[in-house]
Design an enzyme around this catalytic site. Structure first.
Site, short mmCIF file in Angstrom:
data_model
loop_
_atom_site.label_atom_id
_atom_site.label_comp_id
_atom_site.label_asym_id
_atom_site.label_seq_id
_atom_site.Cartn_x
_atom_site.Cartn_y
_atom_site.Cartn_z
N GLU A 133 0.23 1.77 11.78
CA GLU A 133 0.08 2.20 10.40
C GLU A 133 0.79 3.53 10.19
O GLU A 133 0.25 4.59 10.50
CB GLU A 133 -1.40 2.31 10.02
N GLU A 182 -7.21 7.75 8.75
CA GLU A 182 -8.16 8.51 7.95
C GLU A 182 -9.27 9.09 8.81
O GLU A 182 -9.78 10.19 8.53
CB GLU A 182 -8.73 7.62 6.84
N SER A 221 0.64 -0.41 3.70
CA SER A 221 0.80 -0.92 2.33
C SER A 221 1.44 -2.30 2.28
O SER A 221 2.39 -2.53 1.53
CB SER A 221 1.62 0.07 1.47
N GLY A 245 -5.18 -2.65 3.31
CA GLY A 245 -6.09 -1.73 2.64
C GLY A 245 -6.39 -2.19 1.22
O GLY A 245 -7.20 -3.07 0.99
N GLY A 246 -5.71 -1.59 0.25
CA GLY A 246 -6.01 -1.84 -1.16
C GLY A 246 -5.98 -3.31 -1.55
O GLY A 246 -6.83 -3.77 -2.33
N HIS A 298 -8.38 4.78 13.02
CA HIS A 298 -7.62 4.73 11.77
C HIS A 298 -7.17 6.14 11.40
O HIS A 298 -7.85 7.12 11.68
CB HIS A 298 -8.49 4.14 10.65
N GLY A 326 -1.63 4.05 1.21
CA GLY A 326 -2.14 4.49 -0.08
C GLY A 326 -1.12 5.21 -0.94
O GLY A 326 -1.45 5.74 -2.00
N ASN A 363 -9.22 -4.00 5.53
CA ASN A 363 -9.99 -2.77 5.74
C ASN A 363 -10.47 -2.30 4.37
O ASN A 363 -9.69 -1.75 3.60
CB ASN A 363 -9.12 -1.72 6.42
N TRP A 364 -11.76 -2.52 4.10
CA TRP A 364 -12.28 -2.19 2.77
C TRP A 364 -12.48 -0.68 2.57
O TRP A 364 -12.68 -0.23 1.46
CB TRP A 364 -13.62 -2.91 2.55
N LYS A 365 -12.48 0.07 3.66
CA LYS A 365 -12.69 1.52 3.60
C LYS A 365 -14.04 1.81 2.93
O LYS A 365 -15.01 1.09 3.18
CB LYS A 365 -11.51 2.20 2.92
#
Length: 248
Positions: free
Chosen positions: A164, A96, A210, A231-232, A94, A170, A9-11
């Site tokens: 999640e 977010e 994460s 994610g990251g 998600h 994050g 997930n590049w966001k």
């Protein structure tokens, strides 16, 4: 046997040029991957990534989808638009989106139904906040998200669920492999109770809190965890590939 699925997930990251560079670096690293590999990218990167992944094992995903076919929905993107580009997967619900943009279990349900009706494969996210976890409400929150998010849905063939824990996104915090497996086990039991044993057995459930190269192998070894929503670590080809190839 459920096939593991690792989705990035590049966001809100990567310009089209940067996206092309990342995919170019990633393709040879996952050429022999055993899990299914998906990259879910910003809307403006979709055309570029669709071209860049041709001839590879990488599947294309978007980060959201509208609940309507078309019309006066400024800022939304329809399933038909995504399909035309070659999108196969779409992230829905998600944390977010829930936290910053008013996504609810009801809108998750509507988006999921719209995705399925148009041949897209939803990655539906569920998870609790730190406050909910500390108050012992994790299972109650997850059950509500599952029952309301999947209300009226009978065919789960193309659905993926991503657990999640919001408190682990994050933040650098990660649920222990044992805790993640236990909670995902509860999700699977809830699916079994409400949608049937066969659905629960076949449904792929990712861990999305994460996951990194350093903990991927331990998490993936748990019997209820069928991959990760990353994610990251998905923003660096080497890190994402290390998660995909966690057994090597």
């Amino acid at each position: 046997m459920r096939k593991n699925i690792v989705a990035g997930n590049w966001k809100m990251n990567k310009t089209a040029k940067e996206a092309e560079e990342l995919i170019t670096a990633l393709k040879p690293l996952v050429a022999k991957s055993k899990p299914e590999v998906v990259v879910c990218v910003p809307y403006t990167d979709l055309w570029t990534v669709a071209e860049a992944i041709k001839g590879s094992k990488i599947h294309l995903g978007a980060e959201n989808v509208a609940w309507a076919d078309k019309g006066a929905f400024t800022g939304e993107i329809s399933a038909e638009m995504l399909k035309e580009i070659g999108v196969e997967y779409v992230i829905i619900g998600h944390s977010e989106r829930r936290q910053y943009f008013g996504e609810t279990n009801e809108t998750v349900n509507k988006r999921t139904k719209q995705a399925l009706a148009n041949g897209l494969k939803p990655i539906v996210c569920v998870g609790e906040t730190l406050e909910e976890r500390e108050k012992g409400r994790t299972n109650r929150v997850l059950k509500k998200q599952i029952l309301e998010g999947f209300e009226g849905i009978t065919d789960f063939t193309n659905i993926v669920v991503a657990y999640e824990p919001v408190w682990a996104i994050g933040t650098g915090k990660t649920a222990t492999a044992e805790d993640a497996n236990k909670t995902i086990g509860y999700i699977r039991r809830t699916i079994k109770t409400n949608f049937g044993e066969e659905v629960a057995k076949a449904l792929r459930i990712q861990y999305g809190g994460s996951m990194k190269p350093g903990n991927a192998k331990e998490l993936m070894a748990e019997r209820n965890i069928d991959g990760g929503l990353i994610g990251g670590a998905a923003l660096k080809a080497e890190d994402f590939a290390a998660i995909v190839n966690y057994k090597d």
